[in-house]
Scaffold this motif. Structure first.
Motif, mmCIF file in Angstrom:
data_model
loop_
_atom_site.group_PDB
_atom_site.id
_atom_site.type_symbol
_atom_site.label_atom_id
_atom_site.label_comp_id
_atom_site.label_asym_id
_atom_site.label_seq_id
_atom_site.Cartn_x
_atom_site.Cartn_y
_atom_site.Cartn_z
ATOM 1 N N MET A 296 4.560 0.739 9.057
ATOM 2 C CA MET A 296 5.878 0.726 8.423
ATOM 3 C C MET A 296 6.885 1.547 9.230
ATOM 4 O O MET A 296 6.535 2.557 9.821
ATOM 5 C CB MET A 296 5.809 1.292 7.003
ATOM 6 C CG MET A 296 4.920 0.513 6.060
ATOM 7 S SD MET A 296 5.486 -1.150 5.786
ATOM 8 C CE MET A 296 4.134 -2.072 6.452
ATOM 9 N N VAL B 141 12.621 1.635 4.025
ATOM 10 C CA VAL B 141 11.301 1.300 4.576
ATOM 11 C C VAL B 141 11.335 -0.168 4.996
ATOM 12 O O VAL B 141 11.739 -1.027 4.217
ATOM 13 C CB VAL B 141 10.186 1.533 3.523
ATOM 14 C CG1 VAL B 141 8.827 1.160 4.079
ATOM 15 C CG2 VAL B 141 10.187 2.972 3.039
ATOM 16 N N ASN C 87 4.559 8.769 11.162
ATOM 17 C CA ASN C 87 5.031 8.609 9.781
ATOM 18 C C ASN C 87 4.596 9.745 8.861
ATOM 19 O O ASN C 87 4.195 9.526 7.716
ATOM 20 C CB ASN C 87 4.596 7.258 9.205
ATOM 21 C CG ASN C 87 5.508 6.143 9.654
ATOM 22 O OD1 ASN C 87 6.487 6.356 10.349
ATOM 23 N ND2 ASN C 87 5.183 4.931 9.250
ATOM 24 N N LEU D 265 1.508 -3.092 2.057
ATOM 25 C CA LEU D 265 1.861 -1.711 2.391
ATOM 26 C C LEU D 265 3.346 -1.410 2.218
ATOM 27 O O LEU D 265 3.728 -0.258 2.028
ATOM 28 C CB LEU D 265 1.461 -1.396 3.841
ATOM 29 C CG LEU D 265 -0.032 -1.251 4.107
ATOM 30 C CD1 LEU D 265 -0.276 -1.093 5.595
ATOM 31 C CD2 LEU D 265 -0.607 -0.078 3.352
ATOM 32 N N HIS D 266 4.191 -2.441 2.290
ATOM 33 C CA HIS D 266 5.642 -2.247 2.224
ATOM 34 C C HIS D 266 6.057 -1.585 0.906
ATOM 35 O O HIS D 266 6.689 -0.527 0.893
ATOM 36 C CB HIS D 266 6.342 -3.596 2.414
ATOM 37 C CG HIS D 266 7.807 -3.488 2.666
ATOM 38 N ND1 HIS D 266 8.649 -4.550 2.509
ATOM 39 C CD2 HIS D 266 8.595 -2.457 3.050
ATOM 40 C CE1 HIS D 266 9.880 -4.170 2.795
ATOM 41 N NE2 HIS D 266 9.868 -2.910 3.125
ATOM 42 N N LEU E 136 1.974 8.427 6.053
ATOM 43 C CA LEU E 136 2.080 7.066 5.532
ATOM 44 C C LEU E 136 1.654 6.061 6.596
ATOM 45 O O LEU E 136 1.579 6.402 7.779
ATOM 46 C CB LEU E 136 3.512 6.822 5.057
ATOM 47 C CG LEU E 136 3.890 7.707 3.865
ATOM 48 C CD1 LEU E 136 5.371 7.749 3.671
ATOM 49 C CD2 LEU E 136 3.204 7.240 2.606
ATOM 50 N N PRO E 137 1.360 4.817 6.207
ATOM 51 C CA PRO E 137 0.882 3.819 7.173
ATOM 52 C C PRO E 137 1.789 3.698 8.399
ATOM 53 O O PRO E 137 3.013 3.605 8.274
ATOM 54 C CB PRO E 137 0.883 2.522 6.365
ATOM 55 C CG PRO E 137 0.760 2.956 4.951
ATOM 56 C CD PRO E 137 1.448 4.281 4.856
ATOM 57 N N ILE F 1 10.065 3.866 8.819
ATOM 58 C CA ILE F 1 10.774 4.643 7.804
ATOM 59 C C ILE F 1 12.002 5.252 8.463
ATOM 60 O O ILE F 1 11.886 5.995 9.440
ATOM 61 C CB ILE F 1 9.865 5.738 7.209
ATOM 62 C CG1 ILE F 1 8.579 5.108 6.642
ATOM 63 C CG2 ILE F 1 10.587 6.516 6.127
ATOM 64 C CD1 ILE F 1 7.484 6.096 6.345
ATOM 65 N N ARG G 241 9.163 -3.420 7.216
ATOM 66 C CA ARG G 241 7.869 -3.839 7.753
ATOM 67 C C ARG G 241 8.085 -4.700 8.995
ATOM 68 O O ARG G 241 9.110 -5.383 9.109
ATOM 69 C CB ARG G 241 7.059 -4.574 6.694
ATOM 70 C CG ARG G 241 7.650 -5.876 6.220
ATOM 71 C CD ARG G 241 6.690 -6.546 5.240
ATOM 72 N NE ARG G 241 7.161 -7.860 4.878
ATOM 73 C CZ ARG G 241 7.414 -8.244 3.650
ATOM 74 N NH1 ARG G 241 7.231 -7.403 2.660
ATOM 75 N NH2 ARG G 241 7.828 -9.458 3.401
ATOM 76 N N THR H 163 4.334 1.975 0.381
ATOM 77 C CA THR H 163 4.941 3.059 1.161
ATOM 78 C C THR H 163 6.232 3.529 0.508
ATOM 79 O O THR H 163 6.457 4.731 0.350
ATOM 80 C CB THR H 163 5.222 2.586 2.606
ATOM 81 O OG1 THR H 163 4.001 2.100 3.162
ATOM 82 C CG2 THR H 163 5.744 3.710 3.464
ATOM 83 N N ARG H 164 7.066 2.584 0.093
ATOM 84 C CA ARG H 164 8.333 2.928 -0.541
ATOM 85 C C ARG H 164 8.091 3.702 -1.845
ATOM 86 O O ARG H 164 8.740 4.702 -2.119
ATOM 87 C CB ARG H 164 9.121 1.645 -0.828
ATOM 88 C CG ARG H 164 10.524 1.899 -1.317
ATOM 89 C CD ARG H 164 10.673 1.427 -2.737
ATOM 90 N NE ARG H 164 12.013 1.746 -3.220
ATOM 91 C CZ ARG H 164 12.230 2.296 -4.394
ATOM 92 N NH1 ARG H 164 11.241 2.590 -5.191
ATOM 93 N NH2 ARG H 164 13.448 2.563 -4.784
#
Length: 180
Positions: free
Chosen positions: A42, A53, A23, A65-66, A38-39, A44, A55, A69-70
């Motif tokens: 997720m 994005v 990611n 995190l959803h 990024l995590p 992407i 999850r 991240t977005r």
């Protein structure tokens, strides 16, 4: 489902987004390039001129995190396309700001001038002697540097002297009253 995380991110013209393994998201635009890992939980995906994005499940951590991240990807896209700016105001008699190369020199009523070096990727622009514009493509760096500048002399509630954000309102207090 996360309301923010569900929304697709529109990629404006002139901006390219590449998603590598682990990611690693790289966003290139007219103002520069930003990169961020990024995590890994997720997913992407780029579909046409949008980024989505997703999850894997509804665990509390993944829900949190959803949306994050977005929003981080959205901030990168907006940063390289338009850039970010925070405006600070210096209020007070004798309080002023000056620029020496990439150094910001503040006279804030101390016995010495406060000198601050602009961090990489962030620039400060002065309008007159009392308005400082902090500009850059990374929202976090711009906000952090503006907060560090404000911290050098935060506004006080009696006369409103100090450094404040342009949009900030200072709650004023009534001073002392004399004897009758």
């Amino acid at each position: 489902m996360s309301r923010i995380g569900r929304m697709p991110i529109a990629i404006p013209e002139g901006v390219t987004v590449t998603i590598a393994e682990n990611n690693l998201v790289t966003v290139k635009g007219p103002k520069g390039t930003l990169e961020r890992v990024l995590p890994a939980e997720m997913t992407i995906k780029q579909e046409g001129s949008e980024i989505i994005v997703e999850r894997p499940n509804d665990l509390k951590r993944n829900k949190a995190l959803h949306g994050l991240t977005r929003t981080l990807i959205k901030n990168m896209v907006v940063g390289v396309h338009e850039g970010y700016e925070k405006v600070l105001e210096v209020n007070g008699v004798g309080y002023r700001a000056a620029k020496q190369g990439s150094k910001l020199v503040l006279s804030l009523g101390y016995s010495h001038p406060v000198e601050m070096e602009d961090p990489e990727g962030v620039t400060t622009v002065l309008e007159g002697q009392n308005i400082i514009k902090v500009q850059g493509i990374d929202k976090e760096k711009v906000g952090q540097y503006a907060a560090v500048i404000r911290e050098k002399r935060a506004p006080e509630p009696y006369k409103g002297k100090g450094i404040k954000y342009k949009t900030e309102t200072i709650r004023r207090k009534v001073g002392k009253t004399g004897k009758k």
